[in-house]
Design an enzyme around this catalytic site. Structure first.
Site, mmCIF file in Angstrom:
data_model
loop_
_atom_site.group_PDB
_atom_site.id
_atom_site.type_symbol
_atom_site.label_atom_id
_atom_site.label_comp_id
_atom_site.label_asym_id
_atom_site.label_seq_id
_atom_site.Cartn_x
_atom_site.Cartn_y
_atom_site.Cartn_z
ATOM 1 C CG ASP A 204 -2.185 -0.746 1.052
ATOM 2 O OD1 ASP A 204 -2.494 -1.105 -0.094
ATOM 3 O OD2 ASP A 204 -2.882 -0.987 2.054
ATOM 4 C CE LYS A 226 -7.326 0.254 -2.718
ATOM 5 N NZ LYS A 226 -8.411 -0.367 -1.924
#
Length: 415
Positions: A204, A226
């Site tokens: 991530d 993200k």
């Protein structure tokens, strides 16, 4: 005679090993030899309880007498630890004469073999790494080096990833690893170990990316980061990558920021893996909901100020959150909706004068704490140019932070 050693590991299972002496030192040798499956003969007039218990259980043969010539017949190895220099020398001499390796506990100069400081580490999959350290006759130094190497293997600081032959039918595994609030040093020992053994790391944006530099060159790194409103890799695709790589036999680490089960969608990923028959492990991480406020000097609970707290994302309704002043509210991903959130909290009973803070980039280079009241927070944050990632804290505990005290001339919190 040269002092240079030729290190070996011996397979003694089923082979005769003679231990002369049965005191505490000999007991340690006996224990290790039995663990290795040796056929152990102990020769000693008396024995400590541990050795006697092994003999009583039939795990070894104990001759209750003094050593005599011929006791080493058929022995592959002999350990001598009698405490009597004359006996030790006699045993060492007999061993030398019949070309049997001999370890002497009291006088290393008589020995033809030495026992190193040993530790064994079992890796995932059951593989065992044995650490054996000789340190020039200094047992204390040998133990210290052994312990340091063992700890580094356990933590994953040393390479533990095996080069494996692929079995087309073998299923790998997935570990959902919480990376904490971004600092490499806040990874758990288990997380480090799994990363050191990984074939694939799916990472991530807010995970501790510094650890990626420690991976072997052939480890596949899949970036699924993200940002707010921008999800280039949708969750279904992330689930597919995890399952696909694991079904191909790979050890996969899903490296997340914070904790996998605190707004990390770890539950969804675990369900996808289990549905596909992929073994999955969840490794907790230090959630930013607690760690980032702590970095700013804000405890989410504090005696006399807050006896509970609620954690929400900034996209959720805050109407059901307790409005009492002794209940802390922590918002993740809440900067973009801060004005609406503050209005809703006031509308549901929170005082507009409630202390509030936004902590940016908790353990990163942009770390900063901005304080205000609930009624002024949105305006102050906009004027300060606050950017995500950031954690919002609402409640009297904010008054404990250095930023609040500096902004209010060192005023003590109200209790």
């Amino acid at each position: 005679m040269t002092d240079a050693l030729y290190p070996l590991a011996l397979r003694v299972a089923g082979r005769r090993v003679v231990v002369v002496g049965a005191g505490p030192v000999a007991a340690r040798r006996v224990r290790a030899l039995l663990d290795a499956g040796a056929d152990v003969l102990v020769v000693a007039p008396d024995a400590v309880d541990e050795v006697a218990a092994h003999a009583g259980a039939g795990r070894l043969r104990w001759e209750r007498r003094a050593y005599r010539p011929g006791d080493l017949d058929g022995a592959w190895l002999v350990h001598v630890a009698t405490g009597d220099p004359a006996v030790d020398a006699a045993v060492a001499g007999d061993a030398e004469a019949q070309r049997t390796w001999c370890v002497t506990a009291a006088d290393a100069g008589l020995a033809t073999a030495w026992t190193p400081a040993v530790a064994r580490t079992t890796l995932d999959g059951g593989a065992e790494v044995t650490i054996a350290v000789n340190a020039g006759g200094d047992p204390g130094r040998a133990r210290a080096v052994r312990d340091a190497v063992s700890a580094a293997l356990e933590s994953g600081e040393l390479p533990v990833r095996a080069v494996r032959r692929r079995d087309d039918d073998a299923v790998g595994s997935v570990a959902l690893v919480g990376g904490g609030p971004g600092a490499d040093g806040l990874l758990t020992v288990r997380a480090r170990r799994l990363l050191a053994e990984a074939d694939v790391v799916v990472v991530d944006r807010l995970a501790p990316r510094g650890v990626l530099a420690e991976l072997a060159a052939d480890v596949e790194v899949v970036d699924v980061g993200k940002t707010s409103g921008h999800h280039p890799v949708p969750q279904d695709e992330i689930n597919r990558v995890l399952v696909e790589r694991a079904l191909a036999g790979h050890r996969v680490v899903r490296l997340k920021g914070g904790d996998p089960y605190v707004f990390g969608r770890g539950g969804e990923e675990a369900e996808a893996c289990r549905a596909a028959g992929v073994p999955v492990e969840v490794v907790p991480g230090v959630t930013s909901a607690i760690a980032v406020p702590a970095a700013a000097g804000i405890p989410v609970t504090h005696r006399g100020l807050a006896r509970g707290f609620t954690v929400l994302t900034g996209h959720e309704s805050v109407g059901a959150v307790p409005a009492a002043p002794d209940h802390t509210l922590v918002l993740l991903m809440g900067v973009s909706h801060l004005a609406a959130t503050a209005d809703a909290l006031v509308a549901h009973g929170r005082s507009a004068d409630t202390p509030a803070a936004v902590v940016e980039d908790g353990y990163g280079p942009r770390f900063r704490t901005t304080v205000a009241t609930l009624g002024t927070l949105a305006r102050v944050v906009e004027e300060a140019g606050v950017r995500a990632p950031a954690v919002v804290v609402v409640g009297d505990v904010v008054t404990l932070s250095p930023a609040w005290r500096e902004a209010h001339d060192g005023a003590e919190p109200t209790r």
